[in-house]
Design an enzyme around this catalytic site. Structure first.
Site, PDB file in Angstrom:
ATOM      1  N   GLY A   2      32.425 -40.208 -12.604  1.00  0.00           N
ATOM      2  CA  GLY A   2      33.319 -40.154 -13.741  1.00  0.00           C
ATOM      3  C   GLY A   2      32.629 -40.403 -15.070  1.00  0.00           C
ATOM      4  N   SER A  99      26.622 -41.945  -9.836  1.00  0.00           N
ATOM      5  CA  SER A  99      26.874 -41.445 -11.169  1.00  0.00           C
ATOM      6  C   SER A  99      27.410 -42.560 -12.085  1.00  0.00           C
ATOM      7  CB  SER A  99      27.838 -40.257 -11.088  1.00  0.00           C
ATOM      8  OG  SER A  99      27.800 -39.506 -12.261  1.00  0.00           O
ATOM      9  N   TYR A 100      28.625 -42.396 -12.623  1.00  0.00           N
ATOM     10  CA  TYR A 100      29.162 -43.445 -13.498  1.00  0.00           C
ATOM     11  C   TYR A 100      29.454 -44.733 -12.727  1.00  0.00           C
ATOM     12  CZ  TYR A 100      31.273 -45.377 -17.680  1.00  0.00           C
ATOM     13  OH  TYR A 100      31.527 -46.166 -18.785  1.00  0.00           O
ATOM     14  N   ASP A 304      18.341 -33.560  -9.360  1.00  0.00           N
ATOM     15  CA  ASP A 304      19.473 -33.761 -10.267  1.00  0.00           C
ATOM     16  C   ASP A 304      18.965 -33.815 -11.702  1.00  0.00           C
ATOM     17  OD1 ASP A 304      21.894 -34.509 -11.484  1.00  0.00           O
ATOM     18  OD2 ASP A 304      21.528 -36.644 -11.088  1.00  0.00           O
ATOM     19  N   HIS A 356      22.614 -34.195  -7.445  1.00  0.00           N
ATOM     20  CA  HIS A 356      23.349 -35.359  -7.950  1.00  0.00           C
ATOM     21  C   HIS A 356      24.142 -36.063  -6.854  1.00  0.00           C
ATOM     22  CE1 HIS A 356      25.105 -37.699 -11.196  1.00  0.00           C
ATOM     23  NE2 HIS A 356      26.312 -37.455 -10.734  1.00  0.00           N
TER      24      HIS A 356
END
Length: 384
Positions: A2, A99-100, A304, A356
């Site tokens: 996110g 990720s986030y 990524d 990713h």
């Protein structure tokens, strides 16, 4: 994932869950032989509120979201989940994300860690550690690493690389960059309209379903430059997931969307357009949890371009940790799976050939990584 993207849509349905949706012309589920529930009980959490089928009775909540509220809400959920299912309270508890989640996971870990300091607290959680992949951890090094990786992997020209590194100041908050810097960064982002930022060497999806929606999501998410460029891989599998989770019979079977949300399910919520707080660096939190004895593994798929291996290596260098076991290969059967380095308090692992979303590209290696993390064992240093 996110901020504003779905752990169910990406993690469960396309990466590491037990079943994956298939092409909408064949509305079936495919068994994932490398599901992470081969190694642990899995609990997927949609956060913040407004993601996926999650909802709030107070619409103003959506306009107050940020890291702090997300961490507090997630902590409240975990506390209440263990109260509802006390039979799991004695189990070892780990948190994983990508990720986030480089923000989400350490922040939630810190709340659990602090809460556990009270020995009389009845809501003690048997928390042992966390695992984060291709993780957003430090704005300065994440930004510098993105540009360096793009140049080193022949994605951008020498001239554009020179202009960005000469004009942009990565020590400065992204929203305070000059107009001249932003113009050069837009040229950088334009490259990723023709190749996949999240997986440099795999084909893009050109299905009828995704031909317009994918481009829209890529461009509309450029809020405040790359800081808000949604961090998530979008292969054709995402098309199948979106169709599948919008089927009424599927929602009924899952007991989902019981409030009849007035918009279709999407991987990343279009309703979340405001983000109140996002620390420029998570390194102080990592240092605190390392000092507290929490097991921390960080990993990177090395193809990524969004939060590349280069960025994470720069970031971890800033921690200044001593090296216990230097850079060395690890193996899946007879093949090199990647490289690892063991710091004093943190282990870093790369996964060769993964984008990713590591389990999407290298599911066997990802499950192997999870097993060794849970068992706190070194990955094989020799062919097996």
């Amino acid at each position: 994932m996110g901020p504003g993207c779905s752990s169910i849509g990406y993690g469960e349905a396309e990466e590491l869950g037990p079943f994956f949706p298939q092409d909408s012309s064949h509305p079936k589920l495919k068994l994932n032989p490398y599901s992470w529930n081969n190694a642990a009980n899995l609990l997927f959490l949609e956060s913040p509120v407004g993601v996926g089928f999650s909802y709030t009775n107070t619409s103003a909540d959506i306009n107050q979201l940020g890291d702090s509220i997300t961490a507090k809400d997630s902590h409240t959920f975990i506390i209440n989940w263990f109260r509802r299912f006390p039979q799991f309270r004695s189990h070892k508890f780990y948190i994983a994300g990508e990720s986030y989640a480089g923000h989400y996971v350490p922040q939630l870990s810190e709340l659990i860690f602090d809460n556990n300091l009270n020995p009389a607290d009845k809501d003690h959680i048997n928390f042992k550690g966390f695992l984060i992949g291709n993780a957003l951890l430090d704005d300065e090094t994440d930004q510098k690493g993105m540009i360096d990786y793009a140049w080193d992997h022949a994605v951008i020209s020498d001239g554009l690389y020179h202009n960005i590194t000469a004009i942009c100041n990565f020590n400065r908050p992204i929203q305070n960059q000059t107009n001249e810097c932003n113009r050069e960064l837009n040229k950088y982002f334009d490259v990723y309209k023709i190749i996949d930022m999240y997986s440099l060497y795999t084909p893009r999806c050109f299905s009828n379903f995704s031909s317009t929606t994918k481009e829209a999501s890529q461009t509309s998410s450029r809020i405040n430059g790359w800081q808000r460029k949604r961090a998530g891989y979008d292969p054709c599998a995402s098309d199948y997931t979106e169709v599948y989770l919008n089927r009424p019979e599927v929602q009924k079977a899952l007991h989902a969307n019981v409030t009849n949300i007035p918009y279709p399910w999407t991987h990343c919520s279009d309703n979340i357009t405001f983000w109140n707080d996002s620390p420029q660096s998570m390194l102080p939190t990592l240092k605190k949890l390392i000092a507290g004895g929490i097991r921390i593994w960080v990993y990177s798929g090395d193809t990524d371009g969004r939060i590349p291996v280069t960025a994470t290596r720069y970031t971890l260098r800033k921690l200044g940790l001593g090296i216990l076991e230097d850079w060395s290969p690890w193996y899946t059967s007879r093949q090199v799976g990647g490289w690892s380095i063991v710091y004093d308090g943190l282990t870093y692992v790369t996964i060769r050939g993964a984008g990713h979303q590591v389990p999407t590209f290298t599911p066997k290696q990802a499950l192997q990584l999870l097993r060794h993390f849970i068992e706190n064992k070194k990955l094989p240093s020799q062919p097996i």
